[in-house]
Write a protein that holds these residues in place. Structure first.
Motif, PDB file in Angstrom:
ATOM      1  N   LYS A 173      47.158  49.194  61.212  1.00 38.49           N
ATOM      2  CA  LYS A 173      48.572  49.521  61.414  1.00 38.49           C
ATOM      3  C   LYS A 173      49.329  49.374  60.100  1.00 38.49           C
ATOM      4  CE  LYS A 173      52.595  49.156  64.208  1.00 38.49           C
ATOM      5  NZ  LYS A 173      53.135  50.237  63.403  1.00 38.49           N
ATOM      6  N   LYS A 174      49.029  48.308  59.354  1.00 36.54           N
ATOM      7  CA  LYS A 174      49.685  48.094  58.057  1.00 36.54           C
ATOM      8  C   LYS A 174      49.368  49.237  57.107  1.00 36.54           C
ATOM      9  CE  LYS A 174      50.054  43.089  58.094  1.00 36.54           C
ATOM     10  NZ  LYS A 174      49.251  41.901  57.898  1.00 36.54           N
TER      11      LYS A 174
ATOM     12  N   ASP B  31      51.646  52.010  58.087  1.00 38.95           N
ATOM     13  CA  ASP B  31      53.017  51.673  57.704  1.00 38.95           C
ATOM     14  C   ASP B  31      53.216  51.856  56.204  1.00 38.95           C
ATOM     15  OD1 ASP B  31      53.463  51.056  60.335  1.00 38.95           O
ATOM     16  OD2 ASP B  31      53.410  48.875  60.063  1.00 38.95           O
TER      17      ASP B  31
ATOM     18  N   ASP C  50      43.060  45.763  64.047  1.00 37.43           N
ATOM     19  CA  ASP C  50      44.123  46.651  64.513  1.00 37.43           C
ATOM     20  C   ASP C  50      45.361  46.474  63.635  1.00 37.43           C
ATOM     21  OD1 ASP C  50      45.407  48.483  66.400  1.00 37.43           O
ATOM     22  OD2 ASP C  50      46.566  46.729  67.032  1.00 37.43           O
ATOM     23  N   SER C  51      45.736  45.223  63.369  1.00 37.27           N
ATOM     24  CA  SER C  51      46.949  44.997  62.579  1.00 37.27           C
ATOM     25  C   SER C  51      46.760  45.468  61.130  1.00 37.27           C
ATOM     26  CB  SER C  51      47.383  43.537  62.641  1.00 37.27           C
ATOM     27  OG  SER C  51      46.664  42.749  61.753  1.00 37.27           O
ATOM     28  N   LYS C  52      45.549  45.325  60.577  1.00 35.58           N
ATOM     29  CA  LYS C  52      45.298  45.822  59.213  1.00 35.58           C
ATOM     30  C   LYS C  52      45.417  47.342  59.167  1.00 35.58           C
ATOM     31  CE  LYS C  52      42.239  42.160  57.513  1.00 35.58           C
ATOM     32  NZ  LYS C  52      40.874  41.821  57.130  1.00 35.58           N
TER      33      LYS C  52
ATOM     34  N   GLN D 216      41.979  42.302  67.224  1.00 31.85           N
ATOM     35  CA  GLN D 216      43.406  42.255  66.898  1.00 31.85           C
ATOM     36  C   GLN D 216      43.664  42.306  65.394  1.00 31.85           C
ATOM     37  OE1 GLN D 216      45.680  41.953  69.630  1.00 31.85           O
ATOM     38  NE2 GLN D 216      47.030  42.721  68.063  1.00 31.85           N
ATOM     39  N   GLN D 217      42.905  41.513  64.621  1.00 32.60           N
ATOM     40  CA  GLN D 217      43.137  41.468  63.170  1.00 32.60           C
ATOM     41  C   GLN D 217      42.872  42.828  62.515  1.00 32.60           C
ATOM     42  OE1 GLN D 217      40.372  39.139  60.851  1.00 32.60           O
ATOM     43  NE2 GLN D 217      38.829  39.205  62.478  1.00 32.60           N
TER      44      GLN D 217
END
Length: 183
Positions: A13-14, A17, A9-11, A6-7
């Motif tokens: 995604k950032k 973005d 994936d979010s990095k 998860q961590q």
């Protein structure tokens, strides 16, 4: 999704973005109010985003109009725009400030596309660095009694995430390049 993945994936995604936000500030011939996003105006001694001191509109495809809420701010807004890297000289009529965007030359378009591709490459490198950090973190899990199969599975899932975000970056680069080259 596994909380260990998860961590990462979010990095990733950032990273995408951030790339999208970078692309929003690239001027491609049409007036885009986002080119003003990074500009700060001296508002009673504190740097304030330009969007918070006036109304920003796009009355024509190649013009941005800024109507400050206080007329006394016109000079400050002009000064901030001149000091920025927007590359456009503002004009005012005492009530509103206008930024007229010149037609972008073919040569300038090609330069902008190169910049877009460069930013895309930088984002891909960032995504790959996140993957490397993830793989390093998963290797350390062997010391914590996590089976090799689980670690291989995590690495495999991380690779799938990496591929997904690399594709996303490619898509963003392609869309922005197309937008820039469209006259």
């Amino acid at each position: 999704m596994n909380e260990r993945l998860q961590q990462f994936d979010s990095k990733m995604k950032k990273t995408c973005d951030h790339l999208e936000a970078e692309f929003a500030t690239i001027r491609a011939g049409r007036a885009n109010p986002h080119v003003l996003d990074k500009i700060r105006v001296n508002y009673y001694g504190s740097p304030t985003p330009i969007q918070q001191v006036g109304n920003i509109t796009v009355p024509e495809p190649r013009m941005i109009q800024i109507a400050p809420w206080e007329k006394s701010l016109i000079k400050e807004i002009e000064k901030a725009i001149m000091a920025s890297d927007v590359g456009i000289t503002p004009s005012n009529d005492g009530n509103v400030i206008r930024l007229v965007f010149p037609e972008v030359t073919e040569e300038r378009r090609k330069t902008l596309v190169k910049d877009v591709k460069k930013k895309g490459e930088e984002s891909k490198v960032a995504v790959r660095n996140i993957r490397r950090d993830g793989n390093d973190a998963f290797k350390k899990l062997q010391k914590e009694d996590v089976s090799e199969d689980e670690i291989k599975e995590l690495e495999s899932e991380l690779q799938k995430l990496t591929d997904k975000y690399i594709k996303e970056v490619d898509k963003l680069v392609e869309e922005k390049s197309k937008e820039i080259m469209t006259v």
